[in-house]
Design an enzyme around this catalytic site. Sequence first.
Site, mmCIF file in Angstrom:
data_model
loop_
_atom_site.group_PDB
_atom_site.id
_atom_site.type_symbol
_atom_site.label_atom_id
_atom_site.label_comp_id
_atom_site.label_asym_id
_atom_site.label_seq_id
_atom_site.Cartn_x
_atom_site.Cartn_y
_atom_site.Cartn_z
ATOM 1 N N ASP A 265 19.850 -27.812 94.167
ATOM 2 C CA ASP A 265 19.157 -28.707 95.086
ATOM 3 C C ASP A 265 18.841 -27.927 96.365
ATOM 4 O O ASP A 265 17.788 -27.299 96.469
ATOM 5 C CB ASP A 265 20.043 -29.934 95.329
ATOM 6 C CG ASP A 265 19.372 -30.984 96.185
ATOM 7 O OD1 ASP A 265 18.186 -30.813 96.513
ATOM 8 O OD2 ASP A 265 20.032 -31.984 96.530
ATOM 9 N N LYS B 245 31.879 -30.394 87.688
ATOM 10 C CA LYS B 245 31.901 -30.984 86.374
ATOM 11 C C LYS B 245 30.515 -31.060 85.737
ATOM 12 O O LYS B 245 30.362 -31.153 84.528
ATOM 13 C CB LYS B 245 32.444 -32.428 86.461
ATOM 14 C CG LYS B 245 33.817 -32.570 87.020
ATOM 15 C CD LYS B 245 34.152 -34.080 87.134
ATOM 16 C CE LYS B 245 35.407 -34.268 87.944
ATOM 17 N NZ LYS B 245 35.623 -35.701 88.247
ATOM 18 N N GLY B 246 29.495 -31.045 86.579
ATOM 19 C CA GLY B 246 28.146 -31.414 86.154
ATOM 20 C C GLY B 246 27.555 -30.663 84.978
ATOM 21 O O GLY B 246 26.736 -31.201 84.248
ATOM 22 N N ARG C 292 27.671 -39.874 83.717
ATOM 23 C CA ARG C 292 27.612 -38.533 83.120
ATOM 24 C C ARG C 292 27.385 -38.633 81.614
ATOM 25 O O ARG C 292 26.893 -37.706 80.980
ATOM 26 C CB ARG C 292 28.926 -37.770 83.349
ATOM 27 C CG ARG C 292 29.210 -37.438 84.809
ATOM 28 C CD ARG C 292 30.390 -36.480 84.894
ATOM 29 N NE ARG C 292 30.951 -36.383 86.237
ATOM 30 C CZ ARG C 292 30.481 -35.581 87.198
ATOM 31 N NH1 ARG C 292 29.450 -34.812 86.966
ATOM 32 N NH2 ARG C 292 31.057 -35.552 88.375
ATOM 33 N N ASP D 111 26.205 -36.965 87.585
ATOM 34 C CA ASP D 111 26.814 -38.240 87.970
ATOM 35 C C ASP D 111 26.184 -38.889 89.188
ATOM 36 O O ASP D 111 25.499 -38.239 89.982
ATOM 37 C CB ASP D 111 28.291 -38.024 88.304
ATOM 38 C CG ASP D 111 28.457 -37.324 89.667
ATOM 39 O OD1 ASP D 111 27.849 -36.257 89.864
ATOM 40 O OD2 ASP D 111 29.162 -37.870 90.538
ATOM 41 N N LYS E 218 15.406 -28.222 91.584
ATOM 42 C CA LYS E 218 14.593 -29.094 92.428
ATOM 43 C C LYS E 218 13.630 -28.221 93.216
ATOM 44 O O LYS E 218 14.052 -27.383 94.008
ATOM 45 C CB LYS E 218 15.482 -29.949 93.318
ATOM 46 C CG LYS E 218 16.300 -30.941 92.486
ATOM 47 C CD LYS E 218 16.908 -32.034 93.303
ATOM 48 C CE LYS E 218 17.622 -33.029 92.400
ATOM 49 N NZ LYS E 218 18.321 -34.062 93.172
ATOM 50 N N GLU F 108 24.771 -23.772 85.741
ATOM 51 C CA GLU F 108 24.795 -24.869 86.713
ATOM 52 C C GLU F 108 24.047 -26.087 86.186
ATOM 53 O O GLU F 108 23.208 -25.976 85.292
ATOM 54 C CB GLU F 108 24.117 -24.398 88.016
ATOM 55 C CG GLU F 108 24.998 -24.321 89.230
ATOM 56 C CD GLU F 108 25.639 -25.606 89.704
ATOM 57 O OE1 GLU F 108 25.945 -26.513 88.902
ATOM 58 O OE2 GLU F 108 25.867 -25.719 90.918
ATOM 59 N N ASP F 109 24.329 -27.236 86.776
ATOM 60 C CA ASP F 109 23.596 -28.448 86.394
ATOM 61 C C ASP F 109 22.303 -28.595 87.190
ATOM 62 O O ASP F 109 21.222 -28.639 86.628
ATOM 63 C CB ASP F 109 24.485 -29.696 86.534
ATOM 64 C CG ASP F 109 25.104 -29.852 87.921
ATOM 65 O OD1 ASP F 109 24.953 -28.945 88.774
ATOM 66 O OD2 ASP F 109 25.751 -30.885 88.163
ATOM 67 N N VAL G 141 18.946 -37.618 90.091
ATOM 68 C CA VAL G 141 19.002 -37.865 88.648
ATOM 69 C C VAL G 141 20.438 -37.961 88.136
ATOM 70 O O VAL G 141 21.364 -37.392 88.730
ATOM 71 C CB VAL G 141 18.233 -36.777 87.858
ATOM 72 C CG1 VAL G 141 16.745 -36.871 88.111
ATOM 73 C CG2 VAL G 141 18.744 -35.388 88.198
HETATM 74 P P1 IMP Z 1 23.119 -27.822 96.335
HETATM 75 O O1 IMP Z 1 24.337 -27.113 96.831
HETATM 76 O O2 IMP Z 1 22.439 -28.628 97.406
HETATM 77 O O3 IMP Z 1 22.139 -26.934 95.597
HETATM 78 O O4 IMP Z 1 23.628 -28.940 95.361
HETATM 79 C C1 IMP Z 1 24.074 -28.657 94.130
HETATM 80 C C2 IMP Z 1 25.028 -29.696 93.590
HETATM 81 O O5 IMP Z 1 24.774 -31.036 94.074
HETATM 82 C C3 IMP Z 1 24.808 -29.754 92.108
HETATM 83 O O6 IMP Z 1 25.594 -28.806 91.459
HETATM 84 C C4 IMP Z 1 25.177 -31.176 91.767
HETATM 85 O O7 IMP Z 1 26.557 -31.253 91.496
HETATM 86 C C5 IMP Z 1 24.831 -31.970 93.013
HETATM 87 N N1 IMP Z 1 23.498 -32.607 92.860
HETATM 88 C C6 IMP Z 1 22.358 -32.268 93.493
HETATM 89 N N2 IMP Z 1 21.335 -33.061 93.118
HETATM 90 C C7 IMP Z 1 21.848 -33.918 92.209
HETATM 91 C C8 IMP Z 1 21.272 -34.994 91.420
HETATM 92 O O8 IMP Z 1 20.078 -35.328 91.473
HETATM 93 N N3 IMP Z 1 22.129 -35.649 90.591
HETATM 94 C C9 IMP Z 1 23.442 -35.328 90.491
HETATM 95 N N4 IMP Z 1 24.021 -34.336 91.185
HETATM 96 C C10 IMP Z 1 23.223 -33.640 92.042
HETATM 97 MG MG MG Z 2 27.038 -28.768 90.126
#
Ligand code: IMP
Ligand code: MG
Length: 172
Positions: free
Chosen positions: A97, A38-39, A159, A153, A125, A93-94, A147
Site C-alpha cells: 500500500d 498473516k495476510g 480472511r 482481513d 496499490k 507479501e499480500d 480489499v
Molecule cells: P503498507 O506498509 O502501507 O504498504 O501496508 C502494507 C500492509 O497493510 C499489508 O501488508 C496489509 O497487511 C495491510 N493492508 C494494506 N491495504 C490493505 C487492504 O486493502 N486490505 C487488507 N490489508 C491491507
Molecule cells: Mg501484510
Amino acid sequence: MLKELFSEITIKRRVKEIANSINSDYHGKVPVLIGILKGSFIFFSDLIREIKIDCEIDFMKVSSYRGSQSKGSVNLESNFSIDVRGRDVIIVEDVIDSGLTINYLINLLNELDPSSVVVASLLFKNEVAQLNSKPKYICFETSQDYVVGYGLDYNQKMRNLKSIKVLDKLDK
Ligand code: IMP
Ligand code: MG
C-alpha cells in the site's frame, strides 16, 4: 457491502503464471520464500504448490502502525530462522500500500547478505507513495480501495473468503 474484484478462478490462473515465472527465473537455484504473516498465508500456500523447482520456506510476522502525524513504523513480531546469507530470497507479501512495510522488510533482509532479494506481492496499490523499487512479481495492480478475502482481513475477519472483494466505505 462486498463487491467481487478478483474471482477465485482469476486468482488461481494468475498465481500459476507468477509461479511459472519463478520456476524459469530460478531454474537451477533453490530460492528461500519468506511469507509475511498473516495476510499472505493463502497466496503463499497456493503459490508454492505451483512452484516446481526446489525451494525452502519460512515466515515473518510484522505489523505496521501509521499515526496521523508520524510516517508510520513497522513492528517485527516474529522473525524467520533460515540463514539467508548467499541465498536467493523471495519475500511473499499480500498487499503493498504505502510501501512502508515492504521497504522495512527489504532493508532488514539486505543486511543479512543474501545473494538476492525480490518481492512477490498478491496486490500492488498503484498510487503507492514511497517505494524504492517496484516488486518483481505482482499478481494484480489495484486502486486504493480497501480489499478483503484470500487472506486479507478487515479487523482480523474475512480472511477466509475465496475471492478478493472490495469493502464498501459504508462498512468501515
Ligand atoms: P503498507 O506498509 O502501507 O504498504 O501496508 C502494507 C500492509 O497493510 C499489508 O501488508 C496489509 O497487511 C495491510 N493492508 C494494506 N491495504 C490493505 C487492504 O486493502 N486490505 C487488507 N490489508 C491491507
Ligand atoms: Mg501484510
